[in-house]
Design a protein around this motif. Structure first.
Motif, short mmCIF file in Angstrom:
data_model
loop_
_atom_site.label_atom_id
_atom_site.label_comp_id
_atom_site.label_asym_id
_atom_site.label_seq_id
_atom_site.Cartn_x
_atom_site.Cartn_y
_atom_site.Cartn_z
N ALA A 221 0.83 -1.20 0.00
CA ALA A 221 0.00 0.00 0.00
C ALA A 221 0.87 1.26 0.00
N PHE A 222 2.00 1.20 0.69
CA PHE A 222 2.93 2.33 0.74
C PHE A 222 3.45 2.65 -0.67
N PHE A 223 3.89 1.63 -1.38
CA PHE A 223 4.42 1.85 -2.72
C PHE A 223 3.32 2.26 -3.70
N GLN A 224 2.12 1.74 -3.52
CA GLN A 224 1.03 2.14 -4.41
C GLN A 224 0.69 3.62 -4.19
N ALA A 225 0.73 4.06 -2.93
CA ALA A 225 0.46 5.47 -2.65
C ALA A 225 1.52 6.35 -3.29
N ILE A 226 2.78 5.89 -3.29
CA ILE A 226 3.84 6.67 -3.95
C ILE A 226 3.56 6.76 -5.45
N ARG A 227 3.20 5.64 -6.07
CA ARG A 227 2.93 5.65 -7.51
C ARG A 227 1.70 6.51 -7.82
N ASP A 228 0.75 6.57 -6.89
CA ASP A 228 -0.41 7.44 -7.07
C ASP A 228 -0.09 8.90 -6.79
N LYS A 229 1.14 9.17 -6.32
CA LYS A 229 1.59 10.51 -5.94
C LYS A 229 0.74 11.10 -4.82
N ASP A 230 0.23 10.21 -3.97
CA ASP A 230 -0.51 10.62 -2.78
C ASP A 230 0.46 10.56 -1.61
N LEU A 231 1.23 11.60 -1.45
CA LEU A 231 2.33 11.57 -0.48
C LEU A 231 1.83 11.54 0.95
N ASP A 232 0.73 12.21 1.23
CA ASP A 232 0.20 12.18 2.59
C ASP A 232 -0.19 10.77 2.98
N ARG A 233 -0.83 10.05 2.06
CA ARG A 233 -1.22 8.66 2.36
C ARG A 233 0.02 7.79 2.52
N ALA A 234 1.02 7.98 1.65
CA ALA A 234 2.24 7.18 1.75
C ALA A 234 2.93 7.39 3.09
#
Length: 347
Positions: free
Chosen positions: A50-63
């Motif tokens: 989930a951490f890496f998916q958030a990075i790929r989504d460019k959702d830095l707060d979620r990451a």
């Protein structure tokens, strides 16, 4: 209806209302519980995924919410930004690895990118009721350079001149991923536990024609400010005397007091390659025409008799670095080397 029947009916109504309140409360809490489970999966591999998916989504707060890091601020966080995150990589594999301790899990991540594959290891620990990834942010150091602009993928940031004077002062945190520094070849940064952050070298600095022309104005402005000092060795200025001068009458005087500088001709300047105090490539002010200025004050030849004097001097730019800001602006900074005398022997 008797009083006892009224009491029973009222009691049933109160019980029914209480039941509805409890049910509605549970329904209200349900989305929060679902959101919480989504935010922090209760499985180490799923959490890292989930951490890496958030990075790929460019959702830095979620990451970052999946981690235990104290989010950096200021200059160190300049590239914790969506524009600094590329999308030319993907996760190929996640697998749990051996760990030194029973209370933590190590997850091995393999990614694919244009130049091949790369692997990183991430430690997951339980903090309270939730799992968190421990300190997953890699760091890089940008070597000092006269080019103040730093480009990481599509993110461009101009650093302050002062940190650029030191080769290891500009350290920045990044998210795991693939990066092109200054538009160069892709580099995968996954290992967060590097004891020494890698050093990124800037490309050779090249001033634009506008910046080369701006150096002349910057030098003249600096000189105008420097002559306000009533000092024999004004700090950061392209002229000085070590206290021993040759007057217009070719007399050697020392122990100068009350020095006053007067410009008679500004120097003609250019930008020349050089090295800084750490041996790194830099840009210096070159003087194609030395210019002229005069120093006046009081001095003595024998420490007994004092006399007024005027001495001819010139400019020296060996102590001035040229810093490039944007495409049109320049700044000047002292090189922090021992100054040279620009008055003795000048006529």
């Amino acid at each position: 209806m008797s009083a006892s029947e009224h009491a029973v009916l009222r009691s049933r109504r109160e019980a029914l209302r209480t039941g509805w309140i409890v049910l509605l409360s549970l329904l209200t809490l349900l989305p929060l519980a679902v959101w919480k489970a989504t935010l922090a999966p209760d499985d180490p591999t799923a959490l890292v995924s989930a951490f890496f998916q958030a990075i790929r989504d460019k959702d830095l707060d979620r990451a970052l919410a999946y981690t235990d890091v104290d989010v950096p601020v200021g200059e160190a966080a300049a590239f914790l930004h969506p524009d600094a995150v590329s999308d030319d990589w993907e996760v190929l594999d996640l697998a749990e690895d051996t760990s030194r301790y029973s209370w933590e899990t190590v997850v091995r991540v393999t990614i694919g990118h244009p130049e091949g594959t790369a692997e990183g290891r991430y430690t997951v620990r339980r903090l309270g009721d939730e799992l968190r990834i421990v300190d997953p942010l890699p760091a890089v150091v940008f070597a000092n350079s006269p080019q103040l602009a730093i480009r990481v993928n599509d993110r461009v940031v101009e650093r302050d001149p002062e940190p650029s004077m030191h080769p290891h002062s500009s350290q920045y945190h990044l998210l795991p991923g693939v990066y092109r520094f200054f538009g160069g070849e892709p580099v995968a940064l996954l290992e967060p536990e590097e004891s020494t952050p890698p050093v990124v070298q800037s490309p050779p600095p090249e001033p634009t024609p506008e910046q080369a022309a701006a150096v002349q104005t910057a030098v003249e402005d600096l000189i105008d400010a420097c002559i306000e000092y009533e000092l024999t060795d004004p700090p950061g200025c392209p002229f000085a005397t070590d206290g021993s001068i040759d007057t217009m009458e070719r007399e050697r005087l020392e122990a100068i007091t009350g020095p006053v500088w007067t410009v008679t001709e500004y120097p003609r300047t250019s930008v020349v390659p050089g090295v800084d105090m750490w041996g790194q490539p830099t840009l210096l002010v070159g003087f194609d025409g030395p210019g002229r200025l005069e120093l006046s004050g009081m001095g003595t030849a024998d420490r007994e008799q004092w006399k007024e004097f005027t001495a001819a001097c010139h400019f020296g730019g060996e102590e001035l670095m040229v810093l490039l800001r944007g495409d049109t602006e320049v700044e000047l900074a002292p090189l922090d080397v021992e100054g040279t005398d620009t008055c003795r022997g000048t006529t």
